[in-house]
Design a protein around this motif. Structure first.
Motif, PDB file in Angstrom:
ATOM      1  N   VAL A   1      35.167  32.766  39.291  1.00 46.33           N
ATOM      2  CA  VAL A   1      36.168  33.803  39.577  1.00 46.33           C
ATOM      3  C   VAL A   1      37.139  33.326  40.651  1.00 46.33           C
ATOM      4  O   VAL A   1      38.362  33.483  40.535  1.00 46.33           O
ATOM      5  N   LEU A   2      36.609  32.719  41.704  1.00 43.07           N
ATOM      6  CA  LEU A   2      37.440  32.249  42.808  1.00 43.07           C
ATOM      7  C   LEU A   2      38.431  31.179  42.342  1.00 43.07           C
ATOM      8  O   LEU A   2      39.622  31.232  42.681  1.00 43.07           O
TER       9      LEU A   2
ATOM     10  N   VAL B   1      41.260  32.635  40.232  1.00 39.86           N
ATOM     11  CA  VAL B   1      42.244  33.329  41.071  1.00 39.86           C
ATOM     12  C   VAL B   1      43.143  32.336  41.803  1.00 39.86           C
ATOM     13  O   VAL B   1      44.344  32.583  41.991  1.00 39.86           O
ATOM     14  N   LEU B   2      42.599  31.187  42.195  1.00 39.79           N
ATOM     15  CA  LEU B   2      43.343  30.211  43.000  1.00 39.79           C
ATOM     16  C   LEU B   2      44.212  29.264  42.177  1.00 39.79           C
ATOM     17  O   LEU B   2      45.113  28.629  42.726  1.00 39.79           O
TER      18      LEU B   2
END
Length: 404
Positions: free
Chosen positions: A384-385, A388-389
């Motif tokens: 997920v991280l 998003v990045l």
């Protein structure tokens, strides 16, 4: 020596050196099962030794990185090889658990003087395309070192006991020192000092919201990559009672999968993708699938458990090569590449230190089902991280051409 030949020679030298650094660093993890069974060392003290090494390694990465931008990278790495070889030679003579923890923590400090100097030498001697290819090739040293350790450990244990593993590792280190000193082409230290007189805001470069997110993803990667590498033989032995030698041999699959996975991922990165965070997202996605396999088949099927562990290790090595080897090159303009590389790599071992101790604690207190459930949470969080990045990182570091 022609530039092309120099590149090939240095790439091979760095690959072998990085391989030896792994042999002299992860060997304790490979013989943990046997040390616990045949000596007075308990699992908690052994895990504290590995954790202590991870902490000193992580913290010292920053020190090593700063030193690599100011002093001779060649001499710094030689010093690291010397200390780690001596420590490995001393481990078989440990007379207490406390001494083991102290010595192995010092080993972590010495090991920190390997990767940042190599990155500094690569950035100095290699062009951009050469750096990409070399960084991937050299990262295979982690897997090659692991293969050597997990292949030789059962053989050495069978013939001479676990202590022979450390004598073998020390010998590899001393031999590598000789070749490193003869072949390595150093960086001009005067140029290093001139670069350090320029006021570069290196700290601020790493403290942007995007980079804080990237560093968090690196911590999560370190938790899975090194946690599974260290405790996988113990996990197999505890769950399926296959015996320590067989359990250690199952660890061979981890680096084999890592090399295969990293090879294909790097080909895609070099030929099709330009964003290492996007590649890391797919690595974490693969890691999530792997952790689900491990969780649902723990205690039910040894083959699937080993396969899932190997796949998880491979996926995290993909993330590692993208996040710790490729990301530093986007900071070439800051000149202090060694400092930045050391800082980035340090965060991987923050994760390593956390997971190495917690896996031992959770597995003893709650069992392996609960422990593998935490791996699912970590893998999903990393996916997920990175998703998003991906777009913000691309806009800030790739489209603006910060790589040149």
């Amino acid at each position: 020596m022609k530039n092309k030949n120099l590149t090939k020679t240095l790439t091979l030298l760095f690959l072998i050196t990085y391989t030896v650094s792994y042999i002299t660093r992860i060997n304790l993890g490979a013989v943990l099962v046997e040390m616990e069974k045949s000596s007075f060392f308990s699992r908690n003290f052994l895990s504290m030794a590995v954790t202590g090494s991870s902490i000193t390694y992580g913290v010292s990465q920053i020190i090593s990185g700063m030193a690599g931008d100011r002093f001779s990278p060649k001499k710094l790495l030689f010093l690291g090889l010397l200390v780690t070889s001596c420590i490995n030679l001393a481990i078989p003579f440990c007379t207490s658990s406390f001494l083991l923890i102290v010595l192995w923590s010092i080993n972590g400090f010495a090991q920190a003087f390997m990767w940042p100097p190599i990155v500094k030498l690569m950035v100095t001697h290699f062009k951009n395309d050469e750096y990409k290819k070399a960084a991937v090739t050299i990262s295979w040293g982690a897997s090659l070192g692991t293969i050597i350790v997990y292949f030789t450990a059962p053989l050495l244990i069978s013939f001479s006991g676990w202590k022979a593993m450390f004598f073998f590792s020390a010998l590899c280190g001393f031999i590598m020192m000789f070749f490193w000193n003869r072949i390595c082409v150093d960086v001009d230290t005067k140029l290093n000092q001139a670069e350090n007189t320029e006021k570069r805001e290196t700290g601020r470069a790493l403290l942007t919201p995007i980079m804080i997110g990237v560093l968090t993803a690196i911590v999560l990667m370190g938790m899975l990559r090194d946690g599974i590498q260290t405790w996988m033989p113990t996990y197999i032995d505890d769950t399926y009672n296959l015996g320590s030698n067989i359990s250690i041999l199952t660890g061979l699959l981890l680096p084999v999968f890592s090399i295969v996975c990293t090879f294909f991922a790097s080909r895609l990165y070099v030929t099709r993708f330009t964003n290492p965070i996007f590649c890391s997202f797919f690595a974490y996605l693969l890691g999530t699938i792997s952790t689900l396999l491990i969780f649902f088949f723990t205690g039910k099927n040894a083959v699937i458990s080993v396969f899932g562990s190997a796949l998880l290790s491979g996926s995290m090595h993909i993330a590692s090569s993208m996040l710790t080897a490729m990301v530093p090159q986007f900071f070439r303009n800051h000149k202090k590449v060694s400092t930045i590389s050391g800082t980035i790599n340090a965060f991987a071992y923050v994760g390593s230190a956390i997971s190495t101790y917690l896996i031992a604690y959770f597995s003893k207190l709650y069992g392996w089902n609960f422990t593998t459930l935490t791996w699912i949470v970590i893998a999903v969080s990393g996916a997920v991280l990175c998703l998003v990045l991906t777009k913000p990182f691309g806009k800030k570091y790739i489209k603006k051409g910060n790589l040149c």
